[in-house]
Design a protein around this motif. Structure first.
Motif, short mmCIF file in Angstrom:
data_model
loop_
_atom_site.label_atom_id
_atom_site.label_comp_id
_atom_site.label_asym_id
_atom_site.label_seq_id
_atom_site.Cartn_x
_atom_site.Cartn_y
_atom_site.Cartn_z
N LEU A 220 0.83 -1.20 0.00
CA LEU A 220 0.00 0.00 0.00
C LEU A 220 0.87 1.25 0.00
O LEU A 220 0.55 2.25 -0.66
CB LEU A 220 -0.93 0.00 1.21
N LEU A 221 1.95 1.22 0.74
CA LEU A 221 2.90 2.33 0.75
C LEU A 221 3.47 2.55 -0.64
O LEU A 221 3.54 3.69 -1.13
CB LEU A 221 4.03 2.03 1.75
N TYR A 222 3.87 1.48 -1.30
CA TYR A 222 4.37 1.60 -2.67
C TYR A 222 3.33 2.26 -3.58
O TYR A 222 3.65 3.18 -4.35
CB TYR A 222 4.70 0.21 -3.25
N ALA A 223 2.10 1.78 -3.49
CA ALA A 223 1.03 2.29 -4.36
C ALA A 223 0.75 3.76 -4.09
O ALA A 223 0.61 4.56 -5.02
CB ALA A 223 -0.23 1.46 -4.18
N ARG A 240 -11.88 8.42 -6.79
CA ARG A 240 -11.89 8.13 -5.36
C ARG A 240 -11.15 6.81 -5.12
O ARG A 240 -11.42 5.81 -5.78
CB ARG A 240 -13.33 8.04 -4.85
N VAL A 241 -10.23 6.84 -4.17
CA VAL A 241 -9.35 5.69 -3.94
C VAL A 241 -9.35 5.33 -2.46
O VAL A 241 -9.30 6.22 -1.60
CB VAL A 241 -7.90 5.98 -4.39
N ALA A 242 -9.39 4.03 -2.17
CA ALA A 242 -9.23 3.53 -0.80
C ALA A 242 -7.98 2.66 -0.75
O ALA A 242 -7.67 1.95 -1.71
CB ALA A 242 -10.46 2.74 -0.38
N PHE A 243 -7.27 2.71 0.37
CA PHE A 243 -6.11 1.86 0.60
C PHE A 243 -6.44 0.98 1.79
O PHE A 243 -6.55 1.47 2.92
CB PHE A 243 -4.87 2.71 0.88
N GLY A 247 -3.87 -1.37 7.73
CA GLY A 247 -3.87 -0.44 8.84
C GLY A 247 -3.61 0.97 8.34
O GLY A 247 -3.82 1.29 7.17
N CYS A 248 -3.15 1.84 9.22
CA CYS A 248 -2.87 3.22 8.81
C CYS A 248 -1.49 3.71 9.24
O CYS A 248 -1.10 4.83 8.91
CB CYS A 248 -3.95 4.16 9.35
N ALA A 249 -0.71 2.88 9.96
CA ALA A 249 0.60 3.32 10.45
C ALA A 249 1.56 3.63 9.30
O ALA A 249 2.43 4.50 9.44
CB ALA A 249 1.20 2.27 11.38
N TRP A 250 1.38 2.94 8.17
CA TRP A 250 2.28 3.17 7.04
C TRP A 250 2.16 4.59 6.50
O TRP A 250 3.08 5.11 5.86
CB TRP A 250 2.00 2.15 5.92
N VAL A 251 1.03 5.25 6.74
CA VAL A 251 0.83 6.62 6.27
C VAL A 251 1.83 7.56 6.95
O VAL A 251 2.39 8.47 6.31
CB VAL A 251 -0.61 7.09 6.52
#
Length: 258
Positions: A220-223, A240-243, A247-251
């Motif tokens: 997801l981080l790569y994308a 509109r995009v969802a990842f 989780g969300c820590a990679w953000v």
């Protein structure tokens, strides 16, 4: 959430060559059937019976299903919705998380079309509260755009999943822009979702516990980074995009590095 596909239920929606493969008949089908029953496990070397350590304790935990119906079926989902305060559910593939690894374009196109017909008929038509997300053959962006439009306009699905692993190019690459243009015009959602754990730098990991720590959030981080720096969001501002499912820590890591 996730659906659990039923091969038996899906077969009537598949083109004949794919149906024969699924049923384990013919040359390719027989090879796949043998692979699935092999003591050597699946070809990614990870999805085999868990052995030793904490995994066995995890395996012994009791699973509580919502119904007596097949786990992950439309009936099972309906029972869960009836028993919980959940009003609507958007559901993703389980087996199809590997769709990005398919290499035969015609096969990918036919399989995605059959899958979408299956989930529309077996889930969305069964209960209007259940919203399956389509699969599209990103290996062929022109065909993927057509299937996205069909899934949204004809089948009533909310959008499609974009595989985070397995594709030959990073997902922000201009090659895939026809799909994003279509999604932007349709006003539907595209969702990047964790996929196969093969080919993302962890092939030497020996079990799913260690793999699971990174095999969803890292892709997801790569994308996310590729969408930003290949200017996907700028070129298709209505998309509109969802990842999902990392989780969300990679953000925080992404923002720090950016």
């Amino acid at each position: 959430g996730h659906i659990i596909e039923s091969l038996e239920d899906m077969v009537p929606f598949l083109d004949r060559p794919i149906r024969e493969t699924a049923l384990g008949i013919g040359g390719i089908g027989s090879t796949i059937r043998m692979s699935k029953t092999s003591l050597f496990g699946t070809l990614d070397g990870l999805h085999f019976a868990r052995m030793g350590g904490s995994d066995n304790a995890t395996a012994r935990r009791e699973r509580v299903n919502a119904s007596e119906s097949r786990m992950g079926s439309a009936e099972d989902w309906t029972a869960l919705l009836d028993k919980s305060p959940i009003e609507q559910t958007v559901v993703y593939t389980t087996e199809g998380l590997q769709v990005g690894r398919l290499r035969n374009r015609d096969y990918a196109v036919g399989l995605c079309r059959g899958y979408n017909d299956y989930v529309a008929a077996s889930y969305h038509s069964t209960d209007s509260r259940i919203h399956p997300i389509a699969l599209i053959p990103m290996q062929d962006p022109a065909q993927a755009a057509l299937e996205l439009r069909r899934a949204v306009k004809e089948l009533g699905l909310l959008g499609a999943m974009v595989p985070s692993t397995g594709l030959d190019l990073h997902v922000g690459h201009e090659y895939y822009w026809p799909v994003y243009k279509e999604a932007s015009e349709l006003g539907c959602v595209l969702a990047l979702h964790g996929g196969s754990n093969a080919g993302i730098g962890i092939d030497s990991f020996q079990d799913l516990t260690t793999s699971g720590i990174v095999h969803h959030p890292v892709p997801l981080l790569y994308a996310f980074v590729s969408f930003i720096y290949d200017r996907v969001f700028e070129n298709f501002p209505d998309m509109r995009v969802a990842f999902l499912e990392g989780g969300c820590a990679w953000v925080a890591l992404a923002l720090d590095r950016i």
